[in-house]
Design a protein around this motif. Structure first.
Motif, short mmCIF file in Angstrom:
data_model
loop_
_atom_site.label_atom_id
_atom_site.label_comp_id
_atom_site.label_asym_id
_atom_site.label_seq_id
_atom_site.Cartn_x
_atom_site.Cartn_y
_atom_site.Cartn_z
N VAL A 101 7.31 -0.08 4.49
CA VAL A 101 5.96 0.39 4.77
C VAL A 101 5.12 0.53 3.51
CG1 VAL A 101 6.74 1.63 6.82
CG2 VAL A 101 6.57 2.85 4.65
N GLN A 102 5.66 0.18 2.36
CA GLN A 102 4.90 0.24 1.11
C GLN A 102 4.03 -1.01 0.99
OE1 GLN A 102 6.60 1.61 -2.53
NE2 GLN A 102 8.41 2.44 -1.50
N THR A 103 2.99 -1.06 1.80
CA THR A 103 2.09 -2.23 1.79
C THR A 103 0.67 -1.77 1.54
OG1 THR A 103 1.86 -2.09 4.18
CG2 THR A 103 3.54 -3.59 3.33
N ASP A 104 -0.08 -2.62 0.84
CA ASP A 104 -1.49 -2.30 0.60
C ASP A 104 -2.34 -2.91 1.71
OD1 ASP A 104 -1.94 -4.80 -2.03
OD2 ASP A 104 -1.67 -5.01 0.14
N PRO A 105 -3.66 -2.71 1.71
CA PRO A 105 -4.49 -3.25 2.78
C PRO A 105 -4.38 -4.75 2.95
CG PRO A 105 -5.71 -1.63 1.50
CD PRO A 105 -4.43 -1.87 0.78
N ASN A 106 -3.96 -5.48 1.91
CA ASN A 106 -3.84 -6.93 2.01
C ASN A 106 -2.47 -7.38 2.49
OD1 ASN A 106 -6.48 -7.34 0.98
ND2 ASN A 106 -5.70 -6.98 -1.11
N GLY A 107 -1.61 -6.41 2.82
CA GLY A 107 -0.29 -6.76 3.34
C GLY A 107 0.72 -7.09 2.26
N LEU A 108 0.40 -6.84 1.01
CA LEU A 108 1.32 -7.13 -0.08
C LEU A 108 2.19 -5.91 -0.37
CD1 LEU A 108 -1.18 -8.95 -2.47
CD2 LEU A 108 0.40 -9.99 -0.81
N THR A 110 0.26 15.01 12.36
CA THR A 110 -0.55 14.04 11.61
C THR A 110 0.24 13.59 10.38
OG1 THR A 110 -2.61 15.08 12.31
CG2 THR A 110 -2.70 13.66 10.37
N GLU A 111 0.41 12.29 10.24
CA GLU A 111 1.19 11.74 9.13
C GLU A 111 0.31 10.82 8.28
OE1 GLU A 111 5.69 10.30 9.03
OE2 GLU A 111 4.37 8.78 9.92
N ASP A 112 0.25 11.10 6.99
CA ASP A 112 -0.55 10.32 6.06
C ASP A 112 0.36 9.62 5.06
OD1 ASP A 112 -3.16 11.13 6.99
OD2 ASP A 112 -2.74 13.09 6.12
N GLN A 113 0.01 8.37 4.76
CA GLN A 113 0.70 7.64 3.70
C GLN A 113 -0.10 7.81 2.42
OE1 GLN A 113 1.90 3.68 4.82
NE2 GLN A 113 1.83 2.95 2.70
N VAL A 114 0.53 8.40 1.41
CA VAL A 114 -0.16 8.75 0.17
C VAL A 114 0.50 8.02 -0.99
CG1 VAL A 114 -0.83 10.62 -1.38
CG2 VAL A 114 -0.73 11.03 1.10
N PRO A 174 -3.33 3.45 -9.19
CA PRO A 174 -4.56 2.98 -8.53
C PRO A 174 -4.31 2.36 -7.16
CG PRO A 174 -3.79 1.29 -10.00
CD PRO A 174 -2.78 2.41 -10.09
N TYR A 175 -3.15 2.64 -6.56
CA TYR A 175 -2.81 1.98 -5.30
C TYR A 175 -3.47 2.68 -4.13
CZ TYR A 175 0.68 0.14 -8.47
OH TYR A 175 1.30 -0.44 -9.54
N SER A 176 -3.72 1.91 -3.09
CA SER A 176 -4.37 2.44 -1.90
C SER A 176 -3.39 2.43 -0.73
CB SER A 176 -5.60 1.60 -1.55
OG SER A 176 -6.18 2.03 -0.34
N CYS A 177 -3.30 3.56 -0.04
CA CYS A 177 -2.42 3.68 1.12
C CYS A 177 -3.24 4.28 2.26
CB CYS A 177 -1.23 4.58 0.82
SG CYS A 177 -0.15 3.95 -0.49
N PRO A 178 -3.89 3.45 3.05
CA PRO A 178 -4.85 3.96 4.01
C PRO A 178 -4.26 4.45 5.33
CG PRO A 178 -4.79 1.58 4.13
CD PRO A 178 -3.84 1.97 3.04
#
Length: 296
Positions: free
Chosen positions: A126-133, A187-191, A195-199
């Motif tokens: 599940v360690q993926t950024d918005p671009n799926g990388l 409520t579960e948040d990915q943090v 500079p990485y984004s986990c939305p």
């Protein structure tokens, strides 16, 4: 007998009677002490309590659902690094019966509501950024869950009153019963660290379950009156593990069903104070002289 002899006899008789009366006056009358009034040591009582439940740390686990087509299902089960319960207030009441000076029992119901927070590292999948990388391991990705839990306990308790020390009577006790634990939606948040984004944010339906519960108590009773007592002490309650929450909408869209997260049990440490009214108790002054008596 001459007139003088008769007079002398009368005077002697009067003097003899007077002496007898004086001798009788020297003997004090004996009064029997009244029998002591019976002291009641049994009877029904009511109690009401408020408490402070300390912040605690528990443990839990959750299942990772693989959404990849063709291999949908639970890949692995992960433990929470932290599973914390906030401090909170508790409220309770009950009815009991005193059998002897030392032994009493009661049935109690207590309620508390607390914040629950859990945190665990993200699985690699599940360690993926918005671009799926895939994110590198130094992204410090964590899943943080938050919710509230309501806990009802219904307990059957037994106590041993150790002994009366003035107005104070220490006691120890134990109880067994059942607990109903209900979680609100989680409520579960990915943090991730900069500079990485986990939305990612997901909402999981909260679960509820009945569980076995047990407790240990120690404290002291302080007599306010013969019937009314101040009860203050410590209580440890162990609640067995159970269901916490289900899968979120994203997982259910890929076929996930049932329970995803569970707690391994709750350990509640609390201090409580309350009032207890004993209907069968003897009021002050009835059992002992001097105005200070046993509370029973």
């Amino acid at each position: 007998m001459s007139r003088y002899s008769v007079s002398a006899a009368i005077v002697a008789a009067l003097l003899s009677g007077t002496a007898s009366v004086r001798a009788a006056d020297l003997i004090e009358p004996v009064y029997e002490a009244p029998a002591p009034l019976p002291v009641s040591t049994s009877g029904w009582y009511l109690r009401g309590d408020v408490g402070y439940v300390f912040k605690g740390k528990a443990s839990g686990e959750w299942d990772f659902w693989n959404q990849f087509p063709g291999v949908e299902g639970i890949d692995d089960t992960y433990d929470y690094d932290t599973f914390n319960l906030d401090s909170t207030a508790s409220f309770g009441g009950g009815i009991g019966y005193r059998f002897t000076d030392q032994l009493r029992t009661d049935a109690t119901v207590d309620f508390l509501r607390t914040n629950v927070e859990g945190e665990t590292p993200c699985p690699f999948m599940v360690q993926t950024d918005p671009n799926g990388l895939a994110l590198p391991f130094d992204a410090a990705c964590d899943l943080k869950a938050s919710t509230k839990a309501s806990v009802w306990t219904a307990m059957a308790n037994a106590y041993v009153d150790i002994g009366q020390f003035g107005r104070i009577n220490p006691y120890i006790g134990a109880g067994i019963g059942a607990a109903h634990v209900k979680y609100e939606d989680v409520t579960e948040d990915q943090v991730c660290g900069a500079p990485y984004s986990c939305p990612y944010t997901g909402v999981h339906e909260g679960q509820s379950s009945w569980r076995f519960a047990s407790s240990l108590m120690a404290g002291a009773t302080v007599d306010i009156t013969g019937q009314l007592k101040l009860d203050a002490g410590y209580r440890y309650t162990r609640i067995e593990g159970g269901d916490a929450y289900g899968y979120d909408a994203a997982d259910t869209s890929f076929g996930a069903t049932g329970v995803q997260g569970r707690d391994d049990g709750l350990n509640l440490h609390s201090v409580r104070a309350g009032l207890r009214y004993e209907f069968g108790a003897t009021s002050y002054g009835d059992a002992h002289s001097g105005g200070l008596s046993s509370y029973r």
